[in-house]
Design a protein around this motif. Structure first.
Motif, PDB file in Angstrom:
ATOM      1  N   ALA A  31       0.837  -1.183  -0.028  1.00 39.56           N
ATOM      2  CA  ALA A  31      -0.043  -0.064   0.164  1.00 39.56           C
ATOM      3  C   ALA A  31       0.889   1.357   0.124  1.00 39.56           C
ATOM      4  N   ALA A  32       2.101   1.127   0.835  1.00 40.40           N
ATOM      5  CA  ALA A  32       2.996   2.462   0.663  1.00 40.40           C
ATOM      6  C   ALA A  32       3.307   2.703  -0.534  1.00 40.40           C
ATOM      7  N   ALA A  33       3.650   1.526  -1.423  1.00 36.41           N
ATOM      8  CA  ALA A  33       4.339   1.777  -2.879  1.00 36.41           C
ATOM      9  C   ALA A  33       2.704   1.914  -3.730  1.00 36.41           C
ATOM     10  N   ARG A  34       1.664   2.038  -3.292  1.00 36.52           N
ATOM     11  CA  ARG A  34       0.617   2.266  -4.241  1.00 36.52           C
ATOM     12  C   ARG A  34       0.110   0.956  -5.134  1.00 36.52           C
ATOM     13  N   MET A  35       0.890  -0.163  -4.443  1.00 35.11           N
ATOM     14  CA  MET A  35       0.333  -1.078  -5.364  1.00 35.11           C
ATOM     15  C   MET A  35      -0.977  -1.959  -5.257  1.00 35.11           C
ATOM     16  N   VAL A  36      -1.365  -1.723  -3.795  1.00 38.44           N
ATOM     17  CA  VAL A  36      -2.624  -2.123  -3.322  1.00 38.44           C
ATOM     18  C   VAL A  36      -3.370  -0.958  -2.566  1.00 38.44           C
ATOM     19  N   GLU A  37      -4.609  -1.211  -2.548  1.00 34.23           N
ATOM     20  CA  GLU A  37      -5.289   0.042  -1.594  1.00 34.23           C
ATOM     21  C   GLU A  37      -6.257  -0.855  -0.828  1.00 34.23           C
ATOM     22  N   GLN A  38      -6.876  -0.132   0.228  1.00 29.77           N
ATOM     23  CA  GLN A  38      -7.748  -0.986   1.152  1.00 29.77           C
ATOM     24  C   GLN A  38      -9.227   0.134   1.123  1.00 29.77           C
ATOM     25  N   ASP A  39     -10.345  -0.546   0.726  1.00 32.09           N
ATOM     26  CA  ASP A  39     -11.766   0.235   0.588  1.00 32.09           C
ATOM     27  C   ASP A  39     -11.977   0.431   2.036  1.00 32.09           C
ATOM     28  N   ARG A  40     -12.306   1.804   2.371  1.00 31.01           N
ATOM     29  CA  ARG A  40     -12.397   2.280   3.695  1.00 31.01           C
ATOM     30  C   ARG A  40     -13.751   1.587   4.260  1.00 31.01           C
ATOM     31  N   ARG A  41     -14.871   1.424   3.497  1.00 25.44           N
ATOM     32  CA  ARG A  41     -16.038   0.884   3.837  1.00 25.44           C
ATOM     33  C   ARG A  41     -15.923  -0.667   4.114  1.00 25.44           C
ATOM     34  N   SER A  42     -15.510  -1.674   3.067  1.00 22.64           N
ATOM     35  CA  SER A  42     -15.574  -3.086   2.903  1.00 22.64           C
ATOM     36  C   SER A  42     -14.432  -3.348   3.843  1.00 22.64           C
ATOM     37  N   ARG A  43     -13.377  -2.817   4.001  1.00 25.13           N
ATOM     38  CA  ARG A  43     -11.877  -3.009   4.370  1.00 25.13           C
ATOM     39  C   ARG A  43     -11.319  -4.221   3.552  1.00 25.13           C
ATOM     40  N   ARG A  44     -12.017  -4.389   2.400  1.00 19.18           N
ATOM     41  CA  ARG A  44     -11.239  -5.265   1.349  1.00 19.18           C
ATOM     42  C   ARG A  44      -9.775  -4.647   0.534  1.00 19.18           C
ATOM     43  N   TYR A  45      -9.249  -5.351   0.144  1.00 19.92           N
ATOM     44  CA  TYR A  45      -7.979  -4.977  -0.464  1.00 19.92           C
ATOM     45  C   TYR A  45      -8.365  -5.052  -1.999  1.00 19.92           C
ATOM     46  N   HIS A  46      -7.692  -4.061  -2.947  1.00 17.73           N
ATOM     47  CA  HIS A  46      -7.592  -3.946  -4.296  1.00 17.73           C
ATOM     48  C   HIS A  46      -6.392  -3.494  -4.757  1.00 17.73           C
ATOM     49  N   LEU A  47      -6.328  -3.799  -6.140  1.00 19.31           N
ATOM     50  CA  LEU A  47      -5.152  -3.054  -6.766  1.00 19.31           C
ATOM     51  C   LEU A  47      -5.066  -1.564  -6.771  1.00 19.31           C
ATOM     52  N   GLY A  48      -3.952  -1.235  -6.525  1.00 25.10           N
ATOM     53  CA  GLY A  48      -3.840   0.342  -6.199  1.00 25.10           C
ATOM     54  C   GLY A  48      -3.558   1.042  -7.615  1.00 25.10           C
ATOM     55  N   PRO A  49      -3.349   2.088  -7.590  1.00 23.99           N
ATOM     56  CA  PRO A  49      -3.317   3.218  -8.863  1.00 23.99           C
ATOM     57  C   PRO A  49      -1.950   2.777  -9.424  1.00 23.99           C
ATOM     58  N   GLU A  50      -0.720   2.503  -8.870  1.00 25.85           N
ATOM     59  CA  GLU A  50       0.380   2.077  -9.271  1.00 25.85           C
ATOM     60  C   GLU A  50       0.633   0.963  -9.998  1.00 25.85           C
ATOM     61  N   ALA A  51      -0.495  -0.308  -9.615  1.00 24.77           N
ATOM     62  CA  ALA A  51      -0.485  -1.479 -10.367  1.00 24.77           C
ATOM     63  C   ALA A  51      -1.311  -1.047 -11.773  1.00 24.77           C
ATOM     64  N   TYR A  52      -2.245  -0.302 -11.572  1.00 26.88           N
ATOM     65  CA  TYR A  52      -2.836   0.098 -12.998  1.00 26.88           C
ATOM     66  C   TYR A  52      -2.039   0.915 -13.834  1.00 26.88           C
ATOM     67  N   LEU A  53      -0.970   1.642 -13.526  1.00 20.52           N
ATOM     68  CA  LEU A  53      -0.103   2.517 -14.367  1.00 20.52           C
ATOM     69  C   LEU A  53       0.897   1.290 -14.724  1.00 20.52           C
ATOM     70  N   LEU A  54       1.256   0.558 -14.264  1.00 18.05           N
ATOM     71  CA  LEU A  54       2.353  -0.472 -14.510  1.00 18.05           C
ATOM     72  C   LEU A  54       1.692  -1.454 -15.636  1.00 18.05           C
ATOM     73  N   GLY A  55       0.429  -1.518 -15.529  1.00 21.29           N
ATOM     74  CA  GLY A  55      -0.412  -2.586 -16.457  1.00 21.29           C
ATOM     75  C   GLY A  55      -0.465  -1.772 -17.674  1.00 21.29           C
ATOM     76  N   THR A  56      -0.655  -0.630 -17.781  1.00 23.70           N
ATOM     77  CA  THR A  56      -0.655   0.232 -19.019  1.00 23.70           C
ATOM     78  C   THR A  56       0.456   0.142 -19.664  1.00 23.70           C
ATOM     79  N   PHE A  57       1.603   0.166 -19.065  1.00 23.78           N
ATOM     80  CA  PHE A  57       3.078   0.239 -19.545  1.00 23.78           C
ATOM     81  C   PHE A  57       3.281  -1.248 -20.152  1.00 23.78           C
ATOM     82  N   ALA A  58       2.705  -2.086 -19.654  1.00 23.90           N
ATOM     83  CA  ALA A  58       2.970  -3.536 -20.089  1.00 23.90           C
ATOM     84  C   ALA A  58       2.024  -4.025 -21.189  1.00 23.90           C
ATOM     85  N   ALA A  59       0.858  -3.336 -21.318  1.00 22.18           N
ATOM     86  CA  ALA A  59      -0.164  -3.686 -22.037  1.00 22.18           C
ATOM     87  C   ALA A  59       0.229  -4.173 -23.585  1.00 22.18           C
TER      88      ALA A  59
END
Length: 270
Positions: A58-86
């Motif tokens: 999370a500190a590297a913005r690779m994952v993030e936690q939803d404040r309501r559900s407390r579940r974990y999702h991919l973060g903005p940096e993961a999305y950015l890296l994915g676009t670079f690799a696409a």
């Protein structure tokens, strides 16, 4: 069913392997995300270890936690890296032209499905202009392996022992979707291996049929599948043969684009 955790390593390499394994698990959680307990169970790690690794991710913005559900999702940096690799690795990037062409030619719905452990993921859906459509599979839907024409084509492209073992593993999930589905899929799998294309004759949603052809990596492993979804009366035997030929043609074009990636000059990575 989650994918198996990464092989054990030692020292710092072990921490990296565990963090990357968790990142992969989070990504496979889809839109719903995954809770801490689910990630611990799927990874085989203790909850404190998982929490510590998630904090680092999370500190590297690779994952993030939803404040309501407390579940974990991919973060903005993961999305950015994915676009670079696409462009190099994203099968959708290489298959979209074929999907658009097939949608125009057939008027039906085109689907791109990719393997995801013991499941498959519908990566894209492109509508044709025929006014009556089937909505059995939508973009982002995740199904057990073999469920759906694209998923079945992927299963049939695996070595027979591997495909049969995978079908046995997901049999309880298939039965939960529709009683009697597991043995029906075994019959459909045998037919797909014999014909070179997969047919889903409305197994889950009556009247919603599909025809799929696998896309292979240069090493012969399935990278995904192109499939056409349509209502039953647009899937007669004569049209099945026509659609299968079109799918094979486009799948080979996508495979050629994937194979061309290996011809690019290799760069040293310092």
């Amino acid at each position: 069913m989650m994918d198996a955790p990464a092989p054990e390593a030692t020292g710092g390499a072990q921490a990296v392997a565990r963090a990357l394994s968790l990142l992969s698990l989070v990504g496979r959680g889809g839109d719903a995300g995954l809770a801490l307990g689910q990630l611990a169970a799927a990874s085989g790690l203790t909850r404190p270890t998982v929490r510590r690794l998630l904090l680092a991710l999370a500190a590297a913005r690779m994952v993030e936690q939803d404040r309501r559900s407390r579940r974990y999702h991919l973060g903005p940096e993961a999305y950015l890296l994915g676009t670079f690799a696409a462009e190099r690795h994203g099968i959708l990037h290489h298959a979209r032209d074929s999907m658009l062409r097939l949608a125009r030619q057939t008027g039906d719905t085109l689907l791109l499905t990719v393997p995801q452990g013991d499941h498959t993921l519908c990566l894209e859906r492109i509508e044709g202009d025929f006014p009556i459509r089937t909505h059995a599979l939508m973009r982002g839907d995740r199904k057990p392996a073999g469920v759906g024409a694209g998923a079945l084509a992927i299963l049939a492209a695996l070595p027979a022992p591997e495909g049969d073992a995978l079908l046995r593993r997901v049999a309880p999930l298939a039965e939960a979707l529709a009683p009697g589905l597991a043995p029906a899929l075994a019959e459909d799998l045998a037919q797909a291996r014999a014909t070179g294309h997969a047919l889903n004759p409305g197994r889950v949603v009556p009247g919603s049929w599909g025809l799929g052809v696998a896309i292979l990596w240069p090493d012969g492993r399935p990278a995904g599948a192109l499939s056409i979804a349509a209502i039953e009366n647009r899937m007669g035997e004569a049209r099945q043969a026509e659609l299968a030929a079109l799918l094979h043609r486009e799948a080979r074009l996508v495979e050629a684009r994937l194979a061309a990636l290996d011809t690019q000059p290799k760069r040293n990575i310092a």
